[in-house]
Design an enzyme around this catalytic site. Structure first.
Site, PDB file in Angstrom:
ATOM      1  N   HIS A   1      47.939 -17.933  -9.729  1.00 25.64           N
ATOM      2  CA  HIS A   1      49.087 -17.041  -9.713  1.00 25.64           C
ATOM      3  C   HIS A   1      48.758 -15.669  -9.118  1.00 25.64           C
ATOM      4  CE1 HIS A   1      53.000 -15.656 -11.005  1.00 25.64           C
ATOM      5  NE2 HIS A   1      52.505 -14.740 -11.827  1.00 25.64           N
TER       6      HIS A   1
ATOM      7  N   ASP B   1      50.803 -23.163  -8.475  1.00 30.11           N
ATOM      8  CA  ASP B   1      50.912 -22.006  -9.360  1.00 30.11           C
ATOM      9  C   ASP B   1      51.534 -22.455 -10.674  1.00 30.11           C
ATOM     10  OD1 ASP B   1      51.490 -19.627 -10.689  1.00 30.11           O
ATOM     11  OD2 ASP B   1      52.247 -18.597  -8.917  1.00 30.11           O
TER      12      ASP B   1
ATOM     13  N   SER C   1      54.252 -10.825  -9.578  1.00 32.35           N
ATOM     14  CA  SER C   1      54.795 -11.471 -10.758  1.00 32.35           C
ATOM     15  C   SER C   1      55.948 -10.660 -11.352  1.00 32.35           C
ATOM     16  CB  SER C   1      53.672 -11.708 -11.776  1.00 32.35           C
ATOM     17  OG  SER C   1      54.064 -12.628 -12.762  1.00 32.35           O
TER      18      SER C   1
END
Length: 269
Positions: free
Chosen positions: A244, A216, A94
């Site tokens: 995610h 996601d 991320s």
């Protein structure tokens, strides 16, 4: 303080290359526990906590330094210089995918590959760019965080983790979010969710694997396609997974994709 204390650095394994595994927002290095033992059989593996997260030294959190992702990228380069025993494979989840990308731009000679797990250069929609959220959505999330942090964690933890058939993972993420220092968490959230590094993407020349999930909520498929289009020497792979955090909810599929990519790129390590 030492870098080891500042970032709670732990090293495992040995090999020609060094793999750095860096967690996403609100998490810590334990999020890699399903992957790192496998990779430690092939590489030196460095685990760490971003300053302000996990077991890092919270006193080292400087709101000016960490007011942009560049402060974290500088930390990554310091850790590489101190601990890496070989050229680096940077695996970032991320927001840390962007932190790693910024580090590769600053010092490309230190890296042989970057693996971006659920990356996003910008979470906010902009003309034809689909980031997943309108600016008003992001401000609303940040306001909720300011007004009632605990309620925010209860809403966001299951949304981020996904994995509807593995509810224990969402509960784990909730516990991690609630254990964070709230002021640091609020500041880091604003830095994370309002950052826009689209202009930096073409500057990174280190080969990249973009690893996305099929469903996601945080980083939609369009984001991966954007990165693949604008990031030189990139490969986009999508695994079937809801959420995610595929390194938690789909670790076997994630490790297989990463291994195949690195085998092709590095000849088996």
């Amino acid at each position: 303080m030492s870098l080891q204390e500042r970032n709670n650095v732990h090293c495992h394994g040995d090999g020609r290359y060094t793999m750095m595994l860096v967690h996403g927002y609100g998490c810590d290095q334990t999020m890699w526990r399903f992957l790192y033992p496998f990779f430690a059989e092939r590489y030196q593996v460095i685990l760490l906590d971003l300053v302000g997260s996990g077991g890092s030294d919270l006193s080292a959190y400087d709101r000016d330094k960490y007011g942009t992702l560049h402060g974290y990228a500088a930390d990554m380069l310091e850790i590489i210089d101190e601990f890496a025993t070989g050229p680096v494979i940077f695996v970032g989840h991320s927001v840390s995918a962007m932190i790693g990308m910024l580090a590769t731009i600053k010092a490309p000679e230190k890296f042989v590959a970057q693996v971006m797990v659920g990356p996003s250069p910008c979470f906010i929609n902009d003309d034809d760019y689909v980031g997943g959220y309108n600016a008003e959505d992001i401000e609303g999330l940040l306001k909720m965080m300011d007004d009632n942090y605990l309620e925010w964690t209860k809403v966001m933890a299951p949304a981020i983790m996904g994995a509807p058939t593995q509810p224990a993972l969402a509960r784990e993420l909730l516990v991690r979010f609630q254990a964070n220092d709230r002021e640091i968490a609020r500041h880091f959230a604003r830095v994370t969710f309002t950052a826009d590094h689209r202009a930096d993407v073409p500057k990174s020349t280190v080969p990249a694997l973009i690893l996305q999930c099929s469903d996601d909520l945080i980083a939609p498929r369009e984001v991966g396609e954007y990165l693949h289009k604008h990031l030189a020497h990139s490969v986009l792979k999508v695994i079937t997974n809801v959420g995610h955090c595929p390194h938690m909810s789909a670790p076997s599929a994630s490790s297989e994709v990463i291994t195949r990519y690195l085998d092709r790129l590095l000849g088996g390590g």
